[in-house]
Design an enzyme around this catalytic site. Sequence first.
Site, mmCIF file in Angstrom:
data_model
loop_
_atom_site.group_PDB
_atom_site.id
_atom_site.type_symbol
_atom_site.label_atom_id
_atom_site.label_comp_id
_atom_site.label_asym_id
_atom_site.label_seq_id
_atom_site.Cartn_x
_atom_site.Cartn_y
_atom_site.Cartn_z
ATOM 1 N N TYR A 139 -8.294 -14.167 -15.751
ATOM 2 C CA TYR A 139 -9.361 -15.635 -14.759
ATOM 3 C C TYR A 139 -8.910 -16.888 -15.092
ATOM 4 O O TYR A 139 -8.785 -17.194 -16.982
ATOM 5 C CB TYR A 139 -10.738 -15.263 -15.007
ATOM 6 C CG TYR A 139 -11.379 -14.092 -13.888
ATOM 7 C CD1 TYR A 139 -10.292 -13.722 -13.358
ATOM 8 C CD2 TYR A 139 -12.026 -13.499 -14.107
ATOM 9 C CE1 TYR A 139 -10.686 -13.252 -12.601
ATOM 10 C CE2 TYR A 139 -12.909 -12.511 -13.428
ATOM 11 C CZ TYR A 139 -11.727 -11.568 -12.412
ATOM 12 O OH TYR A 139 -11.931 -10.859 -11.480
ATOM 13 N N GLU A 140 -8.752 -17.658 -14.142
ATOM 14 C CA GLU A 140 -8.554 -19.562 -15.383
ATOM 15 C C GLU A 140 -7.941 -19.715 -16.031
ATOM 16 O O GLU A 140 -8.091 -20.594 -17.266
ATOM 17 C CB GLU A 140 -10.488 -20.124 -15.881
ATOM 18 C CG GLU A 140 -11.608 -19.664 -14.447
ATOM 19 C CD GLU A 140 -11.797 -20.597 -13.428
ATOM 20 O OE1 GLU A 140 -10.487 -21.723 -13.822
ATOM 21 O OE2 GLU A 140 -12.170 -20.223 -12.315
ATOM 22 N N GLY A 141 -6.428 -18.855 -15.622
ATOM 23 C CA GLY A 141 -5.506 -19.090 -17.045
ATOM 24 C C GLY A 141 -5.683 -18.156 -18.192
ATOM 25 O O GLY A 141 -6.644 -17.456 -18.306
#
Length: 160
Positions: A139-141
């Site tokens: 998630y989120e990178g």
Amino acid sequence: GLGDEGGGFRLALGTLAKGRMSVAAGCVGIAQGCLDAAVSYAGQRTQFGKPIAGHQLVQQLLAAIAVDTAAARLLVWQVADLIDRGQPFDTEVSVAKLFASEAAVRAADNAVQVFGGYGYIDEYPVGKYLRDARVATLYEGTSQIQQLLIGRALTGVTAF
């Protein structure tokens, strides 16, 4: 409003940075849940006439979970402090997200080890913690993206 015209990319990156903070904080919660569950189980489960908490290897697993949890929590608090003070936090949030998500995976893996075969059944939470922690590394990178962002901050050279 949505921000200034032409500033959408910067706004999106800021939103991503705060999302990374949320993921990192959630991972601290996962790691703490692993610690709580593993300590409780180790105190209740007996083997060879004593609680498994009395076995050196179990204590090593618990200590590893505790250290990872504490370190992840401090990194998240550091980012929260920067945000509260209106300071830049892009690199620090990448460090916190990378460490906390990977620490949550290690914590969950160690907790499953403490539980043995019971770590895989739904009656106990640690199997779900492992699944939740593992997806948080994406998630989120991903963890790899966080490493590249940190490397760019350290060197000034982009590897993207």
